[in-house]
Each structure stands twice: as C-alpha cells, then as structure tokens.
Design a protein around this motif. Structure first.
Motif, PDB file in Angstrom:
ATOM      1  N   THR A  33      47.370  36.186  23.875  1.00  0.00           N
ATOM      2  CA  THR A  33      46.353  37.111  24.386  1.00  0.00           C
ATOM      3  C   THR A  33      45.276  37.353  23.340  1.00  0.00           C
ATOM      4  OG1 THR A  33      48.106  38.214  25.634  1.00  0.00           O
ATOM      5  CG2 THR A  33      45.999  39.358  25.479  1.00  0.00           C
ATOM      6  N   ASN A  34      45.692  37.602  22.109  1.00  0.00           N
ATOM      7  CA  ASN A  34      44.741  37.883  21.038  1.00  0.00           C
ATOM      8  C   ASN A  34      43.806  36.711  20.777  1.00  0.00           C
ATOM      9  OD1 ASN A  34      45.810  40.437  20.628  1.00  0.00           O
ATOM     10  ND2 ASN A  34      47.282  39.730  19.096  1.00  0.00           N
TER      11      ASN A  34
ATOM     12  N   LEU B 198      41.024  37.240  23.164  1.00  0.00           N
ATOM     13  CA  LEU B 198      40.231  38.424  22.816  1.00  0.00           C
ATOM     14  C   LEU B 198      39.354  38.188  21.590  1.00  0.00           C
ATOM     15  CD1 LEU B 198      42.926  41.209  23.402  1.00  0.00           C
ATOM     16  CD2 LEU B 198      40.888  40.765  24.796  1.00  0.00           C
ATOM     17  N   THR B 199      39.781  37.289  20.704  1.00  0.00           N
ATOM     18  CA  THR B 199      39.021  36.989  19.487  1.00  0.00           C
ATOM     19  C   THR B 199      38.237  35.681  19.599  1.00  0.00           C
ATOM     20  OG1 THR B 199      40.987  35.943  18.515  1.00  0.00           O
ATOM     21  CG2 THR B 199      40.613  38.273  18.010  1.00  0.00           C
ATOM     22  N   ASP B 200      38.124  35.154  20.822  1.00  0.00           N
ATOM     23  CA  ASP B 200      37.337  33.946  21.094  1.00  0.00           C
ATOM     24  C   ASP B 200      37.843  32.702  20.378  1.00  0.00           C
ATOM     25  OD1 ASP B 200      35.494  35.222  22.828  1.00  0.00           O
ATOM     26  OD2 ASP B 200      34.427  36.043  21.109  1.00  0.00           O
TER      27      ASP B 200
ATOM     28  N   ASN C 288      46.630  41.671  30.797  1.00  0.00           N
ATOM     29  CA  ASN C 288      45.277  42.124  31.132  1.00  0.00           C
ATOM     30  C   ASN C 288      45.247  43.639  31.283  1.00  0.00           C
ATOM     31  OD1 ASN C 288      44.989  39.362  31.304  1.00  0.00           O
ATOM     32  ND2 ASN C 288      44.633  39.306  33.502  1.00  0.00           N
TER      33      ASN C 288
ATOM     34  N   ALA D 102      45.340  45.207  27.868  1.00  0.00           N
ATOM     35  CA  ALA D 102      44.015  45.097  27.247  1.00  0.00           C
ATOM     36  C   ALA D 102      43.040  46.070  27.891  1.00  0.00           C
ATOM     37  CB  ALA D 102      43.502  43.660  27.365  1.00  0.00           C
ATOM     38  N   ASN D 103      43.117  46.187  29.232  1.00  0.00           N
ATOM     39  CA  ASN D 103      42.222  47.094  29.952  1.00  0.00           C
ATOM     40  C   ASN D 103      42.416  48.528  29.482  1.00  0.00           C
ATOM     41  OD1 ASN D 103      41.642  49.014  32.360  1.00  0.00           O
ATOM     42  ND2 ASN D 103      40.581  47.126  32.941  1.00  0.00           N
TER      43      ASN D 103
ATOM     44  N   ALA E 220      39.377  46.550  26.791  1.00  0.00           N
ATOM     45  CA  ALA E 220      38.983  45.143  26.895  1.00  0.00           C
ATOM     46  C   ALA E 220      39.024  44.715  28.356  1.00  0.00           C
ATOM     47  CB  ALA E 220      39.897  44.261  26.061  1.00  0.00           C
TER      48      ALA E 220
ATOM     49  N   LEU F  61      39.884  41.617  30.712  1.00  0.00           N
ATOM     50  CA  LEU F  61      40.464  40.308  30.979  1.00  0.00           C
ATOM     51  C   LEU F  61      40.767  40.207  32.467  1.00  0.00           C
ATOM     52  CD1 LEU F  61      43.033  40.032  28.024  1.00  0.00           C
ATOM     53  CD2 LEU F  61      40.789  38.932  28.171  1.00  0.00           C
TER      54      LEU F  61
ATOM     55  N   LYS G  78      38.434  36.053  29.678  1.00  0.00           N
ATOM     56  CA  LYS G  78      37.549  37.204  29.527  1.00  0.00           C
ATOM     57  C   LYS G  78      36.649  37.366  30.746  1.00  0.00           C
ATOM     58  CE  LYS G  78      36.745  38.066  24.602  1.00  0.00           C
ATOM     59  NZ  LYS G  78      35.692  38.041  23.549  1.00  0.00           N
TER      60      LYS G  78
END
Length: 347
Positions: A92-93, A96-98, A110, A113-114, A118, A120, A245
């Motif tokens: 997942t990270n 999130l860090t592209d 997701n 993260a939400n 964030a 997703l 994303k």
C-alpha cells in the motif's frame, strides 16, 4: 484468494536490473522480495508505454489472473510488471509514495488510507472469497453437526498475525458463533509458514490456513481436510482487488482503462482455459510440487475464488469491512463509493 511460492530465476543482467527496480520500490525499511513478473514481450514494448508497476504482498496463486494477463500480453499500451513487497502495508505504501502504480490487496487498505486523508480506489476485483480454511490436527475429533461453537471452546487455534486478513477472519468467524476470542479460545498468532510446526508439536489443535500449505499438510498427514470452508461460508468477499490512487484515475484514465481491459482478459482466460492456466501457474511457481499445485488450483476453481467479471460488488465490500471492523482495525464508517470505482469494469 492469504498460495504462496516464489519463482526466482535470473540471468546476470536481469538480476542487476531487478535489484535496481526493487531498490526503487522498497518502502520505509520494508524488505522487498526478489520476485518480479513481466510479459515475455516486455522487451519489445515502446519506451513511450506507460510503466505500470503492481505491488503484491506475496507471490500468490490467487493472483493467477494477473500473471496470466502479463504472460499472454493482454496489456496494450502499458508496460506492466509486478514487484513483491513483503511486510505489513508495504504494498500500500508503495502506491501512496508513488513507487508503484497500484497494489493488489483487500479494499480495506483503501479504507485505512481514507481514514487518514488519502484517496485510494479499487478498480477491479481478483480474489472474491475469504481465502482461508479451518483444519484440525490429524487424529483430532472433528465436530459433528452444527455444534461448532461448543467444539471451539477451550481450543488452541493457530492463525496469522494480528492485523492480517486470516487473523481478522478467524476473529470474525468465532464472533459470529457467539464466542469471545479472549475467553473462550486461545489464539496462537504465527506466520503461515509456521503452522505445520505448531500443529506437529501439539501447540495447537486447529489451524486457520490458506493454500498451498493446506494441501501440503493434508498430503503429509499433518491435518485434515477443512471442516470450515471460509470461501463457501462467507460468500462474496472482496479479498484482493487492484487499488490505485484517485489522482491516477483523474490524471491518466487511459492507463486505468488499458489495465482493466487487460486484466479482464486474464480473468476470462482463467475461466475458460483451466489447462492453460495451470501451465502458466507452473511457470510462476516452478518450485511447487506439481501435484500440490494441481490440487490447489482445483480447490480454487471449486470454491469460486475469482470474480471472473472483475466486478466489485457492494456485498463483497460490506463483508470485507465487517471483518476488519470486528477485529478493531477500522473505526470509521467508510462507504463503498469512497473506496471503489467500477466505471472501468462497467463503463
């Protein structure tokens, strides 16, 4: 849908390239495995193709439709590869860090993260069943009839670490039977690979496990055939989806469309061509015993592991979120539309 083995075969040049890729994909001290899957035709792709890296938490037979889509060259206009990132939420990270375009895992990630701000979204389904089974040590008296609650009382149950889906499903299933996991049973929380040793040493009499360890243990006479089939009992369960994303959907919808289109073809291939799927699985899991691989794949088909249409239903997500809420991993009320987008599967 948590069938695992790694296929690591490198030429010298491939090893150098892969090491560089995994160095980039590494995440916050998490160890990245050395398993990367790419289409055989990847070297002929144009440099202009969008690079799509999918992070997986482990190399898993449940993800076979994705491996098939790559093997068969179903992704057009995008260059798809897979990197295996072991350890917690590393997959997942990475998104999130592209460091990855998408990850394969439950849509509950997701939701987590939400809850932290964030965005997703799950864009297509893969594994649509809770992919674990309850089995008992060989020689253990099995429950009769529907009296499972009484059977479980006082038992030591080996399951995965807290925070992982097998552990969450164990807690949820026992709670549904009216049992208190803190008082009525003892959970032995270990890595999936340690289950065999735990049962053989009589440290637990029940194991909650997934394939291929399930079949390996049955073949070795360590435990019984499952007496609780979670895929069957829980029904539709969004266990593993492709998640990206929200910004990717907004800024590069063509790559999303191409990816979903290719994976849908992979799902259809697995549905229509079990023999061809088995041959591709043999390449992906070359160190797995072929008999175990065949039986694992047969069980996956029989238990309806995959959602061949790619659709992520509200029912399947509700079951997923109910499980993680019961385990205390999610406090917020997250809606389906906050974590799922179906417009690419169902235009």
């Amino acid at each position: 849908m948590k069938l695992f083995n790694q296929n690591v075969r490198f030429h010298a040049l491939s090893f150098l390239i892969l090491s560089f890729v995994l160095m980039l994909a590494g995440c916050g001290g998490t160890t990245s495995s050395s398993n990367t899957t790419k289409s055989e035709g990847a070297s002929t792709k144009k440099s202009a193709d969008t690079k799509v890296v999918i992070a997986e938490p482990m190399h898993n037979l449940g993800y076979l439709p994705l491996y098939v889509a790559i093997d068969q060259g179903y992704f057009e206009g995008i260059d798809v590869s897979i990197t295996t990132l072991a350890g917690g939420g590393a997959h997942t990270n990475a998104v999130l860090t592209d460091q990855a375009w998408g990850f394969i895992g439950g849509p509950e990630h997701n939701a987590f993260a939400n809850a932290k701000g964030a965005e997703l979204r799950a864009i297509i389904n893969v594994v649509n069943r809770g992919n674990v089974y309850f089995t008992a040590a060989s020689g253990e008296e099995l429950p009769s009839g529907d009296n499972l609650a009484e059977y479980f009382k006082g038992k030591k149950i080996a399951t995965g670490f807290y925070g992982g889906t097998p552990n969450s499903i164990t807690r949820y299933y026992l709670a549904e039977l009216g049992l208190d996991v803190e008082k009525d049973v003892t959970l032995i929380e270990v890595d999936n690979a340690a289950m065999t040793s735990i049962i053989e040493k009589d440290q637990a009499s029940i194991a909650v496990i997934s394939e291929p360890i399930l079949t390996q243990g049955i073949e070795a006479g360590i435990w019984t055939e499952p007496f609780v089939n979670v895929p069957e009992d829980l029904g539709a369960y969004a266990y593993s989806t492709i998640n990206i994303k929200q910004d990717t959907i907004k800024n590069n919808p063509e790559s999303v469309k191409a990816f979903v289109s290719g994976l849908k073809k992979g799902l259809q291939y697995v549905k229509d061509n079990p023999e061809g799927s088995y041959e591709i699985a043999r390449k992906e899991f070359s160190t797995m015993d072929t008999d175990v691989l065949k039986k694992t794949l047969d069980r996956s088909y029989a238990d309806g592991l995959w959602e061949f249409s790619g659709e992520i239903t509200k029912e399947s997500v509700e079951t997923n979120l109910s499980v993680v809420k019961n385990a205390g991993m999610l406090k917020e009320d997250i809606t389906y539309d906050q974590i799922v987008v179906m417009s690419f599967v169902k235009p």
